[in-house]
Design an enzyme around this catalytic site. Sequence first.
Site, mmCIF file in Angstrom:
data_model
loop_
_atom_site.group_PDB
_atom_site.id
_atom_site.type_symbol
_atom_site.label_atom_id
_atom_site.label_comp_id
_atom_site.label_asym_id
_atom_site.label_seq_id
_atom_site.Cartn_x
_atom_site.Cartn_y
_atom_site.Cartn_z
ATOM 1 N N ASP A 36 -6.946 -2.188 3.847
ATOM 2 C CA ASP A 36 -5.997 -3.229 3.468
ATOM 3 C C ASP A 36 -6.332 -4.576 4.102
ATOM 4 O O ASP A 36 -5.745 -5.596 3.727
ATOM 5 C CB ASP A 36 -4.575 -2.840 3.896
ATOM 6 C CG ASP A 36 -4.095 -1.568 3.224
ATOM 7 O OD1 ASP A 36 -4.342 -1.429 2.012
ATOM 8 O OD2 ASP A 36 -3.493 -0.721 3.902
ATOM 9 N N ASP A 52 0.860 -1.178 0.000
ATOM 10 C CA ASP A 52 0.000 0.000 0.000
ATOM 11 C C ASP A 52 0.900 1.234 0.000
ATOM 12 O O ASP A 52 2.103 1.130 0.266
ATOM 13 C CB ASP A 52 -0.899 -0.046 1.239
ATOM 14 C CG ASP A 52 -1.812 1.163 1.326
ATOM 15 O OD1 ASP A 52 -2.375 1.552 0.287
ATOM 16 O OD2 ASP A 52 -1.947 1.726 2.421
ATOM 17 N N ASP A 107 -1.431 -0.835 6.079
ATOM 18 C CA ASP A 107 -1.629 -0.341 7.444
ATOM 19 C C ASP A 107 -3.050 0.113 7.740
ATOM 20 O O ASP A 107 -3.344 0.503 8.867
ATOM 21 C CB ASP A 107 -0.686 0.832 7.714
ATOM 22 C CG ASP A 107 -1.175 2.125 7.070
ATOM 23 O OD1 ASP A 107 -1.725 2.052 5.954
ATOM 24 O OD2 ASP A 107 -1.034 3.191 7.693
#
Length: 768
Positions: free
Chosen positions: A663, A455, A659
């Site tokens: 996700d 990410d 995080d």
Amino acid sequence: MSNHENEQQQVIELKDPVCGMTVSTDSQHHVHHAGVDYYFCCAGCSSKFESDPIKYLEPREPEPADPGAWYTCPMDPEVRQLGPGTCPKCGMALETEMPSLEDDGNPELTDFSHRFWWTLPFSFAVFILAMFGHGREWVPADWQNWIELLLAAPVVLWAGRPFLERGMQSILNRSPNMWTLIGLGTSAAFTYSVVATLAPQLFPESFVMNGRVGVYFEAAAVIISLTLVGQIFELRARAQTSTAIKALLQLAPKTARRIDADGRESDVPIDEIQIGDRLRVRPGETLPVDGDVIEGNSSIDESMLTGEPLPVSKHPGDKVIGATLNTSGSLIIVAKHVGAESTLAQIVNLVAQAQRSRAPLQRLADIVAGYFVMTVVSIAIFTLIIWGLLGPQPSWVYGLINAVSVLIIACPCALGLATPMSIMVATGRAASKGILFRDAAAIEQLRQVDILVVDKTGTLTLGRPSLLKTIALADHSEEEVLRLAASIDQGSEHPLAKAIVESAHAQQLELEAVSDFDSASGIGVTATLLSDAGNAQQLALGNTAFMRQLGVEMKDFANQADDLRRDGASVVFLAMEQTLLGLLAVADPIKESTPTALKELRDSGLRLIMATGDGELTALAVAKELGIEEIHAEVTPAKKLALIEQLQSQGHKVAMAGDGINDAPALAKATVGIAMGTGTDVAMSSAQVTLVKGDLRGIAQARLISEQTVANMRQNLTFAFLYNSIGVPIAAGVLFPVFGLLLSPMIAAVAMSLSSVSVVSNALRLRF
């Protein structure tokens, strides 16, 4: 509390009708009957009760909250019970699930040490008598067997009692293990010798040597003493596997300085701290709990938990972590997480759980161990018969001694310890570097990963973005756009939302109360705003994809948004009732460690992919700076999940690093999910690995630990297999026809003990 709640707290205990063992209450197999949950799945023989389990059920008191009250087996972690004891499957001593600093030592280690030292003189005396007492004037031949019996009896019957009991338990539980072999071997040698002493007339002339029937009290006694020595060394070595947890526990202070409502300060035990208490932390003191700074400025050394060597500046409003060190100024904090909810407690719990989990590689050992003991017993019987029928005189005596040697030298314990010891040491080492593995499977699988999907926000970047620019339509002010956007984002955990809210607070804007807050899967949020006239207005804040879903026209800001994205900013749009009000650009700096981390990962052979919910231009700007060639922008959580599934369907082992809440699905689906410790609790609970300090360099370290751990487990398994495949035939006497070599049962006992100690010692190398 209602009766229904009382019923829900009652936990049911099941007795296995096959082996009589208590059911493990953490089984997923359960039924609901009369308002009570019934669990059923036997940890002893793995039997499950798929039909009519109710008749086997017995009620029991609720499970105690203290995790230290529960004990589990290092080889069979599914076995757990209240208080110490032995494992009904492998016979090993159970260990506490959660070590504490107040541990007074291992009671079994103390017990075995007492048994060994008190009986060592007897074992030594019977050994000397058996080896050098034949034909001596000071030992009458008629009395020698009786003297050896008196010397050996305390050793075998008292010092060896725990081993004999475990051997009997393994037979009753139909779970043959190392103690089955030791119990059979020592019992055979001792019983044979007792009968030879009490009724020598029962034996043929070929058994008589030097005027008496030969006895083997010294073999039984010395085997018990040597087994005790091996267990003492093994228990001491196993105790070192908990040093990582104890080191973490030592970080927490015992007291905290609490500020009462009247302003008076007093030192109180850490257990008395409650959420909301105000605490003073003076320079040089360790922070007692997780909390928020409300007064003072200081630098906090967080290296003991995160591994970050540089102190972090803290000011009012910043969060602080318990067990970290206040290096300079005085702080007043308000407690936010205490006890089991603190960061340190959760880290300790994760490490403890990972240490007790089973590695996939253990399946091989389990399959072999399932047939191992019965194979060894069969070999021992075969050895007895072959030697008795074909061996030199006294052939049956040779057969008995060699059969005992076969039983003693075989060590399924070394086989069973091969992977659990490596896992326990590796998880402790990883925790000291700020890497938390949830289970053993993650350690074993991480080394196989060939693709890493990352990410952007909070993973490649700091995750602490700040508002760069606000642009409003002609009939709205920038302050109004920011105020409304911050009003919506008050209920969001997303880093971009926090940046907008913090900017509004910094400008002292008065935020509106909103209702019906809803997060649209990581790409935007909506809320209802009640106007002064009492009218409900729908507000929406999100990225381009979200605005398109809502049918909001964005062409008036398209060029400006693209210019901001090319500079690496994330752009979100604010709309009211499908009418665009403005946009906000938020910049999130790349972490200093990210370029180095990505280079290390590329050099290790990983293919890097960035998947982010941000716009394509923003993603391209970040990817260009970091040299990432493959990107997926404006992806929803569902699309991230689909990307992981697509890569896995192509045969890849995929790791996902992120995080945020958005996700979580991809983290859970990935071969190994890696969460940033600086992110949300949802992300960390979905991942198999957590990087406490949120540094991607931890992935390279975690992969190295994974590679070293798997190599160590394979070394242990190879040693255990080779040891038994070589030792058992030698004990059976295969070298006798060529070399005239036989293996004494006492030497076999030494080899058996050393095998387990060697496996544990090899695993302890992972600490360094």
